[in-house]
Design an enzyme around this catalytic site. Structure first.
Site, PDB file in Angstrom:
ATOM      1  CB  SER A   1      -0.939  -0.087   1.123  1.00  0.00           C
ATOM      2  OG  SER A   1      -1.579   1.326   1.562  1.00  0.00           O
TER       3      SER A   1
ATOM      4  CG  HIS B   1      -4.262  -1.518  -1.555  1.00  0.00           C
ATOM      5  ND1 HIS B   1      -5.211  -2.262  -1.755  1.00  0.00           N
ATOM      6  CD2 HIS B   1      -4.355  -0.402  -0.523  1.00  0.00           C
ATOM      7  CE1 HIS B   1      -6.212  -1.599  -0.967  1.00  0.00           C
ATOM      8  NE2 HIS B   1      -5.523  -0.753  -0.187  1.00  0.00           N
TER       9      HIS B   1
ATOM     10  CG  ASP C   1      -5.170   2.857   0.778  1.00  0.00           C
ATOM     11  OD1 ASP C   1      -6.028   2.011   0.921  1.00  0.00           O
ATOM     12  OD2 ASP C   1      -4.054   2.457   1.226  1.00  0.00           O
TER      13      ASP C   1
ATOM     14  CG  MET D   1      -8.217   7.625   2.436  1.00  0.00           C
ATOM     15  SD  MET D   1      -7.151   7.886   3.914  1.00  0.00           S
ATOM     16  CE  MET D   1      -6.501   6.218   3.891  1.00  0.00           C
TER      17      MET D   1
ATOM     18  CG  HIS E   1      -9.392   0.798  -0.408  1.00  0.00           C
ATOM     19  ND1 HIS E   1      -8.722   0.546   0.973  1.00  0.00           N
ATOM     20  CD2 HIS E   1     -10.730   0.565   0.143  1.00  0.00           C
ATOM     21  CE1 HIS E   1      -9.653   0.543   2.133  1.00  0.00           C
ATOM     22  NE2 HIS E   1     -10.625   0.646   1.515  1.00  0.00           N
TER      23      HIS E   1
ATOM     24  CG  MET F   1     -11.139   3.898   2.326  1.00  0.00           C
ATOM     25  SD  MET F   1      -9.572   3.845   3.064  1.00  0.00           S
ATOM     26  CE  MET F   1      -8.628   3.961   1.548  1.00  0.00           C
TER      27      MET F   1
ATOM     28  CG  MET G   1     -11.643  -2.120   5.651  1.00  0.00           C
ATOM     29  SD  MET G   1     -10.216  -1.888   4.682  1.00  0.00           S
ATOM     30  CE  MET G   1      -9.210  -0.880   5.860  1.00  0.00           C
TER      31      MET G   1
ATOM     32  CG  ASP H   1      -6.139  -2.182   3.457  1.00  0.00           C
ATOM     33  OD1 ASP H   1      -5.239  -2.111   3.964  1.00  0.00           O
ATOM     34  OD2 ASP H   1      -6.867  -1.455   2.773  1.00  0.00           O
TER      35      ASP H   1
END
Ligand code: DX5
Ligand code: ZN
Length: 228
Positions: free
Chosen positions: A11, A36, A38, A40, A69, A71, A140, A178
């Site tokens: 990540s 990966h 992330d 957000m 991913h 979020m 998660m 994760d």
């Protein structure tokens, strides 16, 4: 079975963003399977990270699949942008949309792999009716929003449940985990049925991210070979 394959997914949230290219090359050469990413929004989670332009740059910097991913609330607003930017797999939270089926269908129609994500307090049963459409279920093992948090053991039981469900229904989805994934818990997670191991801190916050990547793969592979 294809879902028995192990994937190590560093990540980049824990990487040094000023030298992202070099950080990715190091883990790629060490045998990382997926990168990966992330994303957000400061709403769904209490933090802001990176977005579409970074995915575009990453796409040019690596041949590895990009796992994005999301979020963010109502992820369906941005799915197309992320796939066009180069996402190979898009993961949307069950809690972030009233229309998970629509979001998953959008991802698949755009030609990417679709994943659904559940937070630590969300039961596996909330995904029962959509499992047949999923390439990946992401469990998660921390409350999303930050790297470097402590692993929540509730994830292990959920992975076991999902592993049983896919055996029973002959499903073909991968189980991804994760948050707080590290050498100490990787073997147990692999034995419970996890295939894809997302790791930020335990890879990038070490003196040798390549060695850390290889170690996680070794631990997961050994644990699976002991699975009966
Ligand atoms: C947390 C993110 C994770 C994070 C994991 O919200 O989804 O991908 O980067 O970081 P570590 O491995 O440090 O827990
Ligand atoms: Zn993540």
């Amino acid at each position: 079975m294809s879902y028995a394959r192990i994937e190590i997914a560093p990540s980049i949230l824990a990487a040094d963003f000023a030298k992202l290219g070099a950080e990715i090359r190091a883990v790629e050469q060490a045998g990382a399977d997926v990168i990966h990413v992330d994303v957000m929004d400061g709403q769904f989670v209490p933090n802001i990270s990176i977005g579409i332009p970074v995915v575009e740059s990453l796409r040019k910097a690596t041949r590895l699949p990009l796992d994005v991913h999301l979020m963010i609330i109502q992820p369906e607003r941005y799915i197309e942008d992320f796939v066009r930017a180069g996402a190979n797999r898009v993961l949307v939270h069950q809690e972030a949309t009233a229309h998970l089926d629509r979001a998953v269908s959008m991802i698949r129609e755009l030609g990417a792999e679709a994943g659904a994500v559940i937070n630590p307090a969300t039961p596996v049963a909330t995904l029962t009716d959509i499992l047949y459409k999923l390439d990946t279920v992401l469990v998660m093992s921390v409350n999303p929003g930050f790297g470097g948090q402590k692993f929540l053991p509730v994830a292990i039981e959920k992975i076991r449940q999902l592993n049983e469900m896919r055996a029973r229904y002959n499903g073909a989805f991968r189980i991804q985990v994760d948050g707080g994934v590290e050498a100490e818990n990787t073997g147990e997670l692999a034995q419970a049925g996890a295939n894809t191991f997302v790791a930020g801190t335990s890879i990038f916050h070490t003196p040798d991210p390549a060695a850390a990547t290889r170690q996680l793969r070794k631990l997961a592979t050994e644990a699976i070979s002991q699975r009966v």
